[in-house]
Design a protein around this motif. Structure first.
Motif, PDB file in Angstrom:
ATOM      1  N   GLU A 221      76.269 -39.138 -56.857  1.00 17.90           N
ATOM      2  CA  GLU A 221      75.039 -39.922 -56.146  1.00 17.90           C
ATOM      3  C   GLU A 221      73.976 -40.798 -57.856  1.00 17.90           C
ATOM      4  O   GLU A 221      73.972 -39.863 -58.443  1.00 17.90           O
ATOM      5  N   MET A 222      73.758 -41.529 -57.558  1.00 18.22           N
ATOM      6  CA  MET A 222      72.783 -42.588 -58.597  1.00 18.22           C
ATOM      7  C   MET A 222      71.671 -42.675 -58.349  1.00 18.22           C
ATOM      8  O   MET A 222      71.279 -43.048 -57.028  1.00 18.22           O
ATOM      9  N   LEU A 223      70.775 -41.979 -59.174  1.00 20.24           N
ATOM     10  CA  LEU A 223      69.635 -42.284 -58.831  1.00 20.24           C
ATOM     11  C   LEU A 223      68.810 -43.429 -59.012  1.00 20.24           C
ATOM     12  O   LEU A 223      68.821 -44.837 -59.644  1.00 20.24           O
ATOM     13  N   THR A 224      67.888 -44.033 -57.960  1.00 21.33           N
ATOM     14  CA  THR A 224      66.923 -44.973 -57.456  1.00 21.33           C
ATOM     15  C   THR A 224      65.706 -44.491 -58.239  1.00 21.33           C
ATOM     16  O   THR A 224      64.840 -45.752 -58.054  1.00 21.33           O
ATOM     17  N   ALA A 225      65.119 -43.257 -59.073  1.00 18.89           N
ATOM     18  CA  ALA A 225      63.775 -43.461 -59.139  1.00 18.89           C
ATOM     19  C   ALA A 225      63.715 -41.583 -60.350  1.00 18.89           C
ATOM     20  O   ALA A 225      65.372 -40.985 -59.994  1.00 18.89           O
ATOM     21  N   ASN A 226      63.037 -41.736 -60.999  1.00 15.23           N
ATOM     22  CA  ASN A 226      63.100 -40.241 -61.284  1.00 15.23           C
ATOM     23  C   ASN A 226      62.757 -38.723 -60.694  1.00 15.23           C
ATOM     24  O   ASN A 226      62.741 -39.037 -59.242  1.00 15.23           O
ATOM     25  N   ARG A 227      63.165 -37.626 -60.538  1.00 16.13           N
ATOM     26  CA  ARG A 227      64.110 -36.550 -59.756  1.00 16.13           C
ATOM     27  C   ARG A 227      63.603 -35.602 -60.511  1.00 16.13           C
ATOM     28  O   ARG A 227      63.335 -34.869 -61.795  1.00 16.13           O
ATOM     29  N   ALA A 261      73.886 -32.485 -63.249  1.00 19.45           N
ATOM     30  CA  ALA A 261      75.389 -32.870 -63.803  1.00 19.45           C
ATOM     31  C   ALA A 261      76.145 -33.708 -62.856  1.00 19.45           C
ATOM     32  O   ALA A 261      77.577 -34.410 -63.181  1.00 19.45           O
ATOM     33  N   ALA A 262      76.094 -33.315 -61.603  1.00 25.26           N
ATOM     34  CA  ALA A 262      76.580 -34.385 -61.291  1.00 25.26           C
ATOM     35  C   ALA A 262      76.745 -35.785 -60.342  1.00 25.26           C
ATOM     36  O   ALA A 262      76.876 -36.389 -59.651  1.00 25.26           O
ATOM     37  N   LEU A 263      75.109 -35.952 -61.287  1.00 27.21           N
ATOM     38  CA  LEU A 263      74.622 -37.248 -60.438  1.00 27.21           C
ATOM     39  C   LEU A 263      75.171 -37.832 -61.765  1.00 27.21           C
ATOM     40  O   LEU A 263      75.287 -38.075 -62.879  1.00 27.21           O
ATOM     41  N   ASP A 264      74.857 -39.276 -61.606  1.00 29.27           N
ATOM     42  CA  ASP A 264      74.656 -40.561 -62.392  1.00 29.27           C
ATOM     43  C   ASP A 264      73.261 -40.900 -62.773  1.00 29.27           C
ATOM     44  O   ASP A 264      72.711 -41.339 -61.611  1.00 29.27           O
ATOM     45  N   LEU A 265      72.208 -41.175 -63.834  1.00 30.81           N
ATOM     46  CA  LEU A 265      71.221 -41.273 -63.259  1.00 30.81           C
ATOM     47  C   LEU A 265      70.627 -41.854 -63.686  1.00 30.81           C
ATOM     48  O   LEU A 265      69.942 -42.117 -63.853  1.00 30.81           O
ATOM     49  N   SER A 266      71.421 -43.320 -63.755  1.00 25.55           N
ATOM     50  CA  SER A 266      71.119 -44.046 -64.454  1.00 25.55           C
ATOM     51  C   SER A 266      70.213 -44.795 -65.050  1.00 25.55           C
ATOM     52  O   SER A 266      70.536 -44.046 -66.095  1.00 25.55           O
ATOM     53  N   ILE A 267      68.905 -45.435 -64.953  1.00 24.37           N
ATOM     54  CA  ILE A 267      68.481 -45.795 -66.460  1.00 24.37           C
ATOM     55  C   ILE A 267      66.956 -44.617 -65.972  1.00 24.37           C
ATOM     56  O   ILE A 267      65.872 -44.709 -66.307  1.00 24.37           O
ATOM     57  N   TYR A 268      67.062 -43.840 -65.208  1.00 20.65           N
ATOM     58  CA  TYR A 268      65.829 -42.699 -64.558  1.00 20.65           C
ATOM     59  C   TYR A 268      66.347 -41.392 -65.241  1.00 20.65           C
ATOM     60  O   TYR A 268      67.072 -40.881 -65.770  1.00 20.65           O
ATOM     61  N   ALA A 269      65.007 -40.781 -65.086  1.00 18.56           N
ATOM     62  CA  ALA A 269      64.959 -39.167 -66.155  1.00 18.56           C
ATOM     63  C   ALA A 269      64.818 -38.686 -64.569  1.00 18.56           C
ATOM     64  O   ALA A 269      64.424 -38.075 -63.512  1.00 18.56           O
ATOM     65  N   GLY A 291      74.886 -41.223 -67.853  1.00 15.95           N
ATOM     66  CA  GLY A 291      73.622 -41.885 -67.602  1.00 15.95           C
ATOM     67  C   GLY A 291      72.583 -41.200 -68.053  1.00 15.95           C
ATOM     68  O   GLY A 291      72.164 -40.262 -68.515  1.00 15.95           O
ATOM     69  N   GLY A 292      70.696 -41.994 -67.759  1.00 12.19           N
ATOM     70  CA  GLY A 292      69.584 -41.007 -67.591  1.00 12.19           C
ATOM     71  C   GLY A 292      68.460 -41.778 -69.234  1.00 12.19           C
ATOM     72  O   GLY A 292      69.310 -42.021 -70.072  1.00 12.19           O
ATOM     73  N   SER A 293      67.554 -41.717 -68.549  1.00 12.43           N
ATOM     74  CA  SER A 293      66.498 -41.582 -70.224  1.00 12.43           C
ATOM     75  C   SER A 293      66.421 -40.044 -70.365  1.00 12.43           C
ATOM     76  O   SER A 293      65.505 -40.524 -71.803  1.00 12.43           O
ATOM     77  N   GLY A 294      66.416 -39.647 -70.246  1.00 10.84           N
ATOM     78  CA  GLY A 294      66.485 -38.565 -70.779  1.00 10.84           C
ATOM     79  C   GLY A 294      65.417 -37.136 -69.348  1.00 10.84           C
ATOM     80  O   GLY A 294      65.987 -37.207 -68.242  1.00 10.84           O
ATOM     81  N   ILE A 295      66.287 -35.907 -69.958  1.00  7.74           N
ATOM     82  CA  ILE A 295      66.603 -34.679 -69.352  1.00  7.74           C
ATOM     83  C   ILE A 295      65.523 -33.833 -69.716  1.00  7.74           C
ATOM     84  O   ILE A 295      65.920 -33.253 -70.855  1.00  7.74           O
ATOM     85  N   THR A 296      64.695 -33.334 -69.057  1.00 10.71           N
ATOM     86  CA  THR A 296      63.767 -32.012 -69.308  1.00 10.71           C
ATOM     87  C   THR A 296      63.649 -30.469 -68.602  1.00 10.71           C
ATOM     88  O   THR A 296      64.233 -30.846 -67.794  1.00 10.71           O
ATOM     89  N   ILE A 297      64.512 -29.394 -69.560  1.00 17.31           N
ATOM     90  CA  ILE A 297      64.321 -28.097 -68.951  1.00 17.31           C
ATOM     91  C   ILE A 297      62.843 -27.708 -69.227  1.00 17.31           C
ATOM     92  O   ILE A 297      62.510 -27.326 -70.689  1.00 17.31           O
ATOM     93  N   LEU A 322      76.042 -34.618 -75.102  1.00 20.85           N
ATOM     94  CA  LEU A 322      74.697 -34.933 -73.760  1.00 20.85           C
ATOM     95  C   LEU A 322      74.427 -36.287 -74.010  1.00 20.85           C
ATOM     96  O   LEU A 322      74.998 -37.120 -74.460  1.00 20.85           O
ATOM     97  N   PRO A 323      74.492 -37.250 -72.207  1.00 24.57           N
ATOM     98  CA  PRO A 323      74.634 -38.496 -71.907  1.00 24.57           C
ATOM     99  C   PRO A 323      73.347 -38.969 -72.415  1.00 24.57           C
ATOM    100  O   PRO A 323      73.326 -40.360 -72.865  1.00 24.57           O
ATOM    101  N   CYS A 324      71.786 -37.869 -72.875  1.00 25.23           N
ATOM    102  CA  CYS A 324      71.190 -39.031 -73.191  1.00 25.23           C
ATOM    103  C   CYS A 324      70.312 -37.528 -74.040  1.00 25.23           C
ATOM    104  O   CYS A 324      70.002 -36.394 -74.079  1.00 25.23           O
TER     105      CYS A 324
END
Length: 478
Positions: A221-227, A261-269, A291-297, A322-324
């Motif tokens: 699944e490719m993100l189209t917004a931050n989640r 981990a199963a996502l395509d983050l594209s340009i989103y966080a 991809g991704g612009s950042g991951i926050t836990i 890590l991809p980002c």
């Protein structure tokens, strides 16, 4: 003697014209010869067509209709090719009398309009009307014999009726030829099916196609917004994780990570928001998203002790690049067991930590923060408290650990069984400008195998501990 006697004739006393029925004189290449009937023989002057010949002189016999006859071919002008003529005539007669129609619609009405005689025996007719099965009829010479069904490719039954349906139209001019085409479809769609079970194809948008591929595991699944995904002690791993409630949140951090981990983050966080409570396991990151612009836990950034990971494994561990960039913040971490860490990086990437409480853990060599692979980097930012015993606060085993001008608070005099900080195998710890509040016991530092610690000139007693550190060349301590 070679003769031709197919069909019957009509002869008229005093006339040179002989009329045939069921004859094929022109096709049979009759070009002269001796015509005889009822014991009378007259030479042939010419052949007009398949059913008419002209005699050399008027017929001297009696008038007769449907009479038998014979033409002696040896006396014909083409006697030298009699054998060839006979062979060709058989072929041509067969081809002329055996065929397949229709040249219109192939209805039984069309069949009835065809005039056939005894000589047309063997003529074939294909019945191809709308709504009936394909079938052949054969002319016996006096009537139609059949129908004989047309076998399918396996020769186990008749061909299905020719009926219009989805994707199939029937040419009204010649329904024996079906026109097969794809069903009409909307613009910017593909043919597929989202409705359960089998059935007619449906128009699918690109979004629906993506959803089907994601559901089948064939595409991320490719993100189209931050989640944001949520984890709660009253959640369930059968939830979506997208709602901050008992009925919407995940139960474990690992489930949240596996979903990310199963996502395509594209340009989103992505944010994994962990609510207050005690959790017995953290996250083992063996698979990464794209991809991704950042991951926050994120736990409780105001009161980290309220979001407690009390694990018998590494609290957070990476074994794939890590991809980002990743931020881990707002947790109290305990890691009880041999050779464990609060955060262990065994692959390239960058993790930033903020507002963390290290409550103690493994006393065998590991380090609460462990950069165990070249290209791995842990950045320790504001709000670090150390409140329990462990083997080491930091261990750079090939990677880099950086402190940026922060205050590290030590409560209860934690004991470091190996060293407060350790750098080996080209690992680097940068700890200049740090204020250590509180005391600790154990060796201050241990450097070897080209590892290095840069305190910015802080001196040998800069790092907390009550025992002198060591730097074995080519390791270094500045």
């Amino acid at each position: 003697m070679s003769t031709y006697k197919t069909g019957t004739v009509t002869v008229t006393n005093g006339s040179t014209v002989v009329t045939g029925s069921g004859t094929a004189w022109a096709v049979a290449l009759v070009a002269g010869g001796m015509f005889s009937s009822a014991g009378v023989a007259v030479p042939i002057a010419s052949v007009t067509d398949d059913t008419h010949i002209v005699l050399d002189y008027n017929w001297p016999g009696t008038t007769a209709t449907g009479a038998g006859y014979s033409i002696a071919l040896e006396n014909a002008a083409a006697a030298s090719v009699v054998s060839l003529n006979t062979t060709l005539s058989r072929v041509l007669v067969t081809l002329s009398l055996a065929g397949i129609t229709p040249d219109a619609s192939g209805s039984l009405t069309d069949r009835a309009a065809i005039t056939l005689g005894v000589g047309d025996k063997g003529f074939l007719f294909l019945h191809a009307e709308i709504g009936v099965a394909f079938a052949f009829y054969r002319w016996t010479g006096t009537s139609w014999d059949g129908p004989f069904p047309v076998a399918n490719s396996a020769a186990t039954g008749g061909v299905s009726s020719l009926v219009a349906g989805t994707g199939v139209t029937v040419d009204n001019t010649n329904p024996a030829i079906p026109v097969v085409k794809m069903a009409n479809m909307a613009n910017a769609t593909v043919k597929g099916r989202t409705t359960a079970g089998t059935g007619a194809p449906e128009d699918l948008t690109m979004a629906q196609l993506d959803a089907l591929q994601v559901a089948s595991g064939k595409k991320r699944e490719m993100l189209t917004a931050n989640r944001t995904y949520y984890v709660r002690t009253d959640g369930s791993n059968s939830n979506t994780g997208l709602v901050d409630s008992a009925g919407g949140a995940f139960l474990t951090l690992q489930k949240a990570w596996d979903t990310v981990a199963a996502l395509d983050l594209s340009i989103y966080a992505i944010v994994i928001q962990v609510r207050d409570g005690t959790y017995t396991a953290g996250i083992n990151m063996t698979v990464m998203p794209l991809g991704g612009s950042g991951i926050t836990i994120q736990g409780n950034t105001t009161t980290p002790a309220n979001c407690f990971i009390n694990a018998t494994t590494n609290c957070f561990a990476t074994s794939a690049p890590l991809p980002c960039g990743m931020t881990i913040q707002g947790f109290k971490l305990a890691f009880t067991g041999a050779n464990l860490s609060a955060i262990r990086m065994s692959a390239p990437g960058t993790i930033v930590t903020l507002n963390m409480v290290l409550a103690g853990g493994s006393t065998s060599f590991a380090g609460a923060y462990n950069a165990a692979e070249r290209g791995s980097r842990i950045i320790v930012s504001t709000g670090l408290t150390v409140s329990g015993n462990m083997s080491a606060l930091c261990s750079a085993d090939g990677g880099v650990i950086q402190f940026f001008g922060i205050t590290v608070t030590l409560t209860g005099t934690p004991a470091f069984s190996w060293a407060t900080m350790s750098a080996t195998s080209f690992g680097l710890i940068m700890v200049s400008g740090v204020t250590f509040s509180g005391a600790a016991t154990g060796t201050r530092y241990n450097v070897n195998s080209n590892g290095g610690i840069n305190t910015g000139g802080g001196g040998a007693s800069y790092i907390p501990g009550n025992s002198v550190g060591s730097a074995a060349s080519p390791g270094w301590y500045l």
